[in-house]
Design a protein around this motif. Structure first.
Motif, PDB file in Angstrom:
ATOM      1  N   MET A   1       0.846  -1.201   0.000  1.00 37.15           N
ATOM      2  CA  MET A   1       0.000   0.000   0.000  1.00 37.15           C
ATOM      3  C   MET A   1       0.880   1.249   0.000  1.00 37.15           C
ATOM      4  SD  MET A   1      -3.035  -1.058   2.709  1.00 37.15           S
ATOM      5  CE  MET A   1      -1.900  -1.470   4.046  1.00 37.15           C
ATOM      6  N   LEU A   2       0.802   2.007  -1.087  1.00 37.59           N
ATOM      7  CA  LEU A   2       1.580   3.234  -1.225  1.00 37.59           C
ATOM      8  C   LEU A   2       0.628   4.425  -1.228  1.00 37.59           C
ATOM      9  CD1 LEU A   2       4.102   2.058  -3.962  1.00 37.59           C
ATOM     10  CD2 LEU A   2       4.436   2.122  -1.483  1.00 37.59           C
ATOM     11  N   THR A   3       0.889   5.358  -0.339  1.00 33.73           N
ATOM     12  CA  THR A   3       0.003   6.514  -0.192  1.00 33.73           C
ATOM     13  C   THR A   3       0.338   7.586  -1.230  1.00 33.73           C
ATOM     14  OG1 THR A   3       1.470   7.695   1.342  1.00 33.73           O
ATOM     15  CG2 THR A   3      -0.077   6.088   2.299  1.00 33.73           C
TER      16      THR A   3
ATOM     17  N   LEU B   1      13.177  -0.125  -3.225  1.00 32.89           N
ATOM     18  CA  LEU B   1      12.339  -1.303  -3.284  1.00 32.89           C
ATOM     19  C   LEU B   1      10.890  -0.863  -3.282  1.00 32.89           C
ATOM     20  CD1 LEU B   1      12.400  -3.048   0.196  1.00 32.89           C
ATOM     21  CD2 LEU B   1      13.844  -1.107  -0.290  1.00 32.89           C
ATOM     22  N   THR B   2      10.010  -1.773  -3.640  1.00 30.25           N
ATOM     23  CA  THR B   2       8.602  -1.418  -3.745  1.00 30.25           C
ATOM     24  C   THR B   2       8.100  -0.790  -2.456  1.00 30.25           C
ATOM     25  OG1 THR B   2       8.292  -3.286  -5.260  1.00 30.25           O
ATOM     26  CG2 THR B   2       6.318  -2.317  -4.313  1.00 30.25           C
ATOM     27  N   GLU B   3       8.520  -1.352  -1.335  1.00 26.30           N
ATOM     28  CA  GLU B   3       8.032  -0.872  -0.034  1.00 26.30           C
ATOM     29  C   GLU B   3       8.504   0.538   0.313  1.00 26.30           C
ATOM     30  OE1 GLU B   3       8.104  -5.413   0.218  1.00 26.30           O
ATOM     31  OE2 GLU B   3       9.224  -3.800  -0.789  1.00 26.30           O
ATOM     32  N   SER B   4       9.441   1.099  -0.472  1.00 25.56           N
ATOM     33  CA  SER B   4       9.906   2.472  -0.218  1.00 25.56           C
ATOM     34  C   SER B   4       9.640   3.377  -1.412  1.00 25.56           C
ATOM     35  CB  SER B   4      11.396   2.489   0.135  1.00 25.56           C
ATOM     36  OG  SER B   4      12.166   1.907  -0.903  1.00 25.56           O
TER      37      SER B   4
ATOM     38  N   ASN C   1       8.850   8.113   2.202  1.00 24.91           N
ATOM     39  CA  ASN C   1       8.701   7.144   1.110  1.00 24.91           C
ATOM     40  C   ASN C   1       8.256   5.766   1.587  1.00 24.91           C
ATOM     41  OD1 ASN C   1      11.093   6.728   2.489  1.00 24.91           O
ATOM     42  ND2 ASN C   1      12.229   6.060   0.680  1.00 24.91           N
ATOM     43  N   VAL C   2       8.273   5.505   2.875  1.00 24.21           N
ATOM     44  CA  VAL C   2       8.006   4.152   3.394  1.00 24.21           C
ATOM     45  C   VAL C   2       6.511   3.842   3.343  1.00 24.21           C
ATOM     46  CG1 VAL C   2       8.087   2.699   5.452  1.00 24.21           C
ATOM     47  CG2 VAL C   2      10.069   4.087   4.825  1.00 24.21           C
TER      48      VAL C   2
ATOM     49  N   TRP D   1      10.421   2.422  11.023  1.00 23.21           N
ATOM     50  CA  TRP D   1      11.634   1.906  10.385  1.00 23.21           C
ATOM     51  C   TRP D   1      11.302   0.668   9.555  1.00 23.21           C
ATOM     52  CZ3 TRP D   1      16.188   4.293  10.001  1.00 23.21           C
ATOM     53  CH2 TRP D   1      16.474   5.336  10.909  1.00 23.21           C
ATOM     54  N   LEU D   2      11.669   0.713   8.279  1.00 22.59           N
ATOM     55  CA  LEU D   2      11.464  -0.388   7.353  1.00 22.59           C
ATOM     56  C   LEU D   2      12.747  -1.194   7.233  1.00 22.59           C
ATOM     57  CD1 LEU D   2       9.812  -1.820   5.050  1.00 22.59           C
ATOM     58  CD2 LEU D   2      10.905  -0.199   3.482  1.00 22.59           C
TER      59      LEU D   2
END
Length: 520
Positions: free
Chosen positions: A180-182, A312-315, A366-367, A387-388
């Protein structure tokens, strides 16, 4: 340099508002012979949003966009944003089973297919019994049936809370997760891409990276719209076509994965094509490790620095990148972008000394918000204070630049020694005739073996014995592959990322076949 978060738009579609006032007739998109100005793109996205609303799409619904790069996909992303729905962006080249798994997991309200430009999307649309639609500026597409069981997610006014897009990762295990990216995640990275590459409206960015991948979505598509530049869309990567557009179409910005650049060099060499890029001012590789041999070869042939970065996708995805005015002669992924914090930790959770290898954690705008409908998986990688854990191993140089040495899960421990696959791959890639390589670990009794897969330019004439002799001169014995398999092509996602979980499965299967053969 840092873009204040307060200055970011609240929603993706608002990127167009400023440009439609200042430069309404400037080209936003090129797709073949068709171009759309910023005002046309904005109007098309408004009309598409109105149509989707009439078709039952509500705020908080998930809308799957099964597509390849085209003007319809860009407009659909903006249209879904206008409705405060979530865009679940899916590459049409996925299999029907993969698309169906994602559809069920996200509970999509509707599926939109870019059937006019994608044979795969058209096939998926037929299987879904989707209805044909037509838009005067966007062309034909298909819309899937309404899912009456879809439950809308809560809507947030805050761009840091409202999800804009959901990207399903291939993952190292092959089991996709919905990231999920805001709006703030994506707009922050878009703004950084714009400012760090010094984009102006005079730039023309080649968009061959799939917009269904976060690299193509945020760093290419949205960064271009943020800057008011022009986006030249390509549905699929074709090395000869990239060579042509660099020579003829005034492309000034080229972003890709290392495999894309390797293939361009291979085709240019095989077909004796001179690489010319008269308007090119910025080249960038990301999405996978970049080895020094490839970097130097690309820079020499195109007479331009090949910048490097990491994310990465998550960031969303960018974490670090080399600076446009600092050409490097190594494979550093650069310093963290402004606004990003990092930590490098050992196995006990303590910060490592500078120059030492540690697991990389990152925190910033970006997380991701998390994995959709997977709170336990989210908690495994994302702490309560933001923290990712990237799962990647890195070291920090004295100037703050990062070097990625591998993924912690891909670390090979052979006879008690750590083997980092990118180090071995760099040596393999430097051997003449090797286009791409990938190294994985194979568990054996009491140990782990180093297994190499290579894609040469000429599989039939490739000399494996010469490669082994070369590797013996450049790598310590424990780092040398115990087996090297030659393939005509390495399995890769649509983004170009090599799928190492498939290679690990292949290595295990080959080992089992060899075991059975030895017993017969």
């Amino acid at each position: 340099m840092q873009t204040p978060l307060a200055d970011l738009p609240e929603r993706l579609h608002q990127l167009l508002d400023r440009h439609c006032t200042q430069q309404p007739n400037w080209p936003a998109l090129y797709e073949g012979e068709i171009s759309l100005s910023y005002s046309q793109l904005r109007q098309a996205s408004i009309e598409l949003a109105e149509q989707l609303s009439q078709d039952g799409v509500r705020a908080g619904d998930r809308v799957m966009l099964v597509a390849e790069n085209c003007r319809l996909l860009v407009a659909a992303l903006l249209a879904v944003s206008r409705l405060d729905a979530w865009a679940v962006v899916i590459n049409a080249r996925l299999s029907p089973a993969e698309i169906e798994n994602i559809r069920q997991h996200c509970g999509a309200r509707r599926l939109l297919f870019s059937s006019a430009i994608s044979v795969d999307a058209a096939q998926h649309a037929a299987q879904a019994r989707a209805e044909p639609r037509e838009h005067p500026l966007l062309g034909g597409y298909h819309l899937g049936p309404l899912n009456p069981d879809c439950q809308p997610e809560p809507v947030h006014a805050d761009n840091a809370q409202q999800v804009a897009a959901m990207i399903y990762t291939t993952g190292t295990t092959g089991n996709p997760k919905g990231v999920m990216l805001t709006h703030r995640n994506l707009l922050f990275v878009a703004s950084m891409g714009c400012h760090m590459r010094k984009l102006t409206r005079a730039d023309r960015i080649y968009a061959v990276l799939p917009i269904s991948h976060v690299f193509g979505l945020a760093s290419v598509c949205l960064a271009t719209l943020y800057s008011g530049s022009s986006l030249q869309l390509a549905a699929r990567f074709d090395a000869r076509e990239v060579i042509r557009v660099l020579r003829e179409d005034h492309i000034s910005i080229l972003l890709g994965v290392p495999a894309m650049f390797a293939r361009m060099l291979e085709v240019a060499t095989q077909q004796n094509i001179e690489l010319l890029a008269p308007a090119l001012r910025f080249m960038y590789a990301g999405g996978a490790p970049l080895d020094l041999t490839l970097k130097c070869a690309v820079e020499r042939r195109l007479n331009s620095a090949l910048h490097n970065g990491y994310g990465l996708t998550e960031s969303s995805p960018t974490i670090s990148q080399t600076r446009i005015d600092e050409q490097r002669d190594d494979t550093s992924v650069g310093r963290p972008i402004p606004g990003i914090e990092i930590r490098l930790l050992d196995k006990q959770g303590s910060t490592v000394a500078q120059g030492e290898i540690g697991e990389l954690l990152v925190r910033g705008p970006n997380v991701m918000k998390g994995y959709y409908r997977a709170p336990e998986q989210t908690a495994q990688v994302l702490s309560a204070d933001g923290w990712l854990n990237t799962g990647d191993l890195a070291r920090e140089d004295s100037d703050g630049a990062l070097f990625i040495v591998g993924r912690s899960k891909e670390l090979i421990i052979r006879s008690g020694f750590n083997v980092y696959p990118p180090e071995v791959e760099a040596v393999l890639n430097s051997f003449p005739g090797v286009v791409l390589s990938a190294v994985v670990g194979l568990s054996v009794a009491g140990n782990e073996e180093v297994i190499a897969f290579i894609q040469p330019s000429d599989p039939d004439g490739f000399d494996k014995h010469a490669l082994q002799a070369f590797v013996g001169k450049h790598l310590s014995p424990y780092k040398r592959p115990s087996q090297t398999h030659v393939l005509s092509g390495l399995p890769a996602a649509a983004s170009g990322k090599i799928l190492k979980h498939k290679l690990k499965a292949m290595a295990a299967e080959l080992a089992e076949q060899a075991r059975l053969t030895s017993h017969t």
